[in-house]
Design an enzyme around this catalytic site. Structure first.
Site, PDB file in Angstrom:
ATOM      1  CE  LYS A 200      44.728 -14.999  -0.788  1.00 26.65           C
ATOM      2  NZ  LYS A 200      43.807 -13.955  -0.302  1.00 26.65           N
ATOM      3  CE  LYS A 253      47.746 -15.450   2.208  1.00 21.78           C
ATOM      4  NZ  LYS A 253      46.684 -14.507   2.571  1.00 21.78           N
TER       5      LYS A 253
HETATM    6 ZN    ZN Z   1      39.668 -12.153   0.166  1.00 28.37          ZN
END
Ligand code: ZN
Length: 331
Positions: A200, A253
């Site tokens: 992420k 992501k």
């Molecule tokens: Zn968070």
């Protein structure tokens, strides 16, 4: 053999030929719809509050979230992914593991209303902490990794108890997959899978989400725990660590600017890979389509297909409902 013996256009000549040799498929069963469920909703608009930066996406009351789940199930979507917007926030984000918290209530209601639709829950603290960071904040403003793990484990267990089919930690603390696995197993949920937000990135494309989930950090940013967008090998390393800690699925992501890493993670692990087509990616398409610069339908289907081609088994997208409708019209 080269031209003129070889003519690549031969197999592009008709829809039938193109369909015969198409390498990548896209279907509603590969798509996950994120839902923002808000504890306090205005009475107006039937418990739906539009999100200005994400046209077509709303903050939902419990009842509206159940309606959305019914619709998602009818469209053949794989799952909904639940994000909570609590009425009250505090220093530690205690709403995250409240047995009657908004995500726990929504999970129960959705599983009761649409049992076959999978409910994936986002496991993080930032929507519940007053400071908006994803973990416990020390006096100097930094996030305490190890102190956060216990709270994440508690949160994941409360989601499993409410009936979550999959828990998805998005915090980017080190060691959280192992900590959550241990807590789930210890509390009687050895069969609840973990979808780890493995890679992420600290991305500008999350902007609209922060309005939706009301989770903008009150100070600083998340670059001390989310990844540097410049780093690809580190993304693979993160995914491999999550595999070793017991993740059942891994995620990259954002998605659109990270196709290379979806592919790299896919090749480095044997796990199913999810890609999160994030709020900013959605907002760009919606804005361009509204201005008449892009054909929304064609652009969305091309983007989602490209994520599948990059290696995503599952795609989390705000376009999921529209895409499912368009795919149904095509067949
Ligand atoms: Zn968070």
């Amino acid at each position: 053999m080269a031209f003129p013996q070889t003519r690549m256009r031969r197999l592009r000549a008709s829809a039938g030929l193109r369909g015969l040799v198409r390498e990548t498929d896209l279907s509603p069963g590969q798509l996950v719809l994120p839902l923002f469920v808000a504890e306090q909703t205005p009475a107006e608009r039937g418990g739906r509050t539009p999100i200005a930066t994400m046209p077509g996406v709303e903050r939902l009351s419990l009842a509206a979230a159940v309606e959305e789940a019914h619709e998602a199930a009818a469209l053949g979507l794989a799952a909904v992914m639940l994000f909570g917007v609590p009425a009250e926030k505090d220093e530690h984000g205690s709403g995250a593991w409240d047995g009657d918290g908004i995500v726990q209530l929504a999970t129960r209601a959705i599983k009761q209303a649409a049992p076959r639709l999978l409910a994936i829950t986002d496991v993080c603290l930032c929507e519940y902490t007053a400071h908006g960071h994803c973990g416990v904040v020390r006096a100097d403003g930094s996030v305490d990794n190890d102190a956060t793990l216990e709270l994440l484990g508690r949160t994941a267990v409360s989601h499993a108890r409410a009936g979550a089919d999959i828990v998805a930690p998005s915090d980017m603390m080190d060691g959280r997959v192992a900590a959550i696995r241990e807590d789930l197993d210890g509390e009687g949920f050895p069969e609840t899978p973990i979808l780890a937000y493995s890679a992420k990135f600290a991305s500008a494309f999350y902007g609209p989400f922060r309005e939706a989930a009301d989770s903008t950090p009150a100070f600083g940013d998340r670059r001390a725990y989310q990844m540097d967008p410049a780093n690809g090998r580190e993304a693979v390393r993160e995914a491999l660590l999550d595999v070793r800690e017991g993740a059942d699925m891994v995620m990259v992501k954002p998605a659109l600017a990270y196709g290379d890493l979806i592919r790299a993670v896919k090749e480095a692990t044997d796990l199913p890979v999810a890609a999160y087509n994030v709020s900013g990616e959605y907002a760009m398409v919606k804005a361009a389509a509204a201005a008449g610069y892009l054909d929304e339908r064609a652009s969305v289907l091309e983007i989602l297909t490209s994520l599948r081609r990059a290696g995503a088994d599952t795609i989390i997208s705000y376009h999921a409902k529209d895409a499912a409708r368009w795919l149904a019209e095509q067949t």
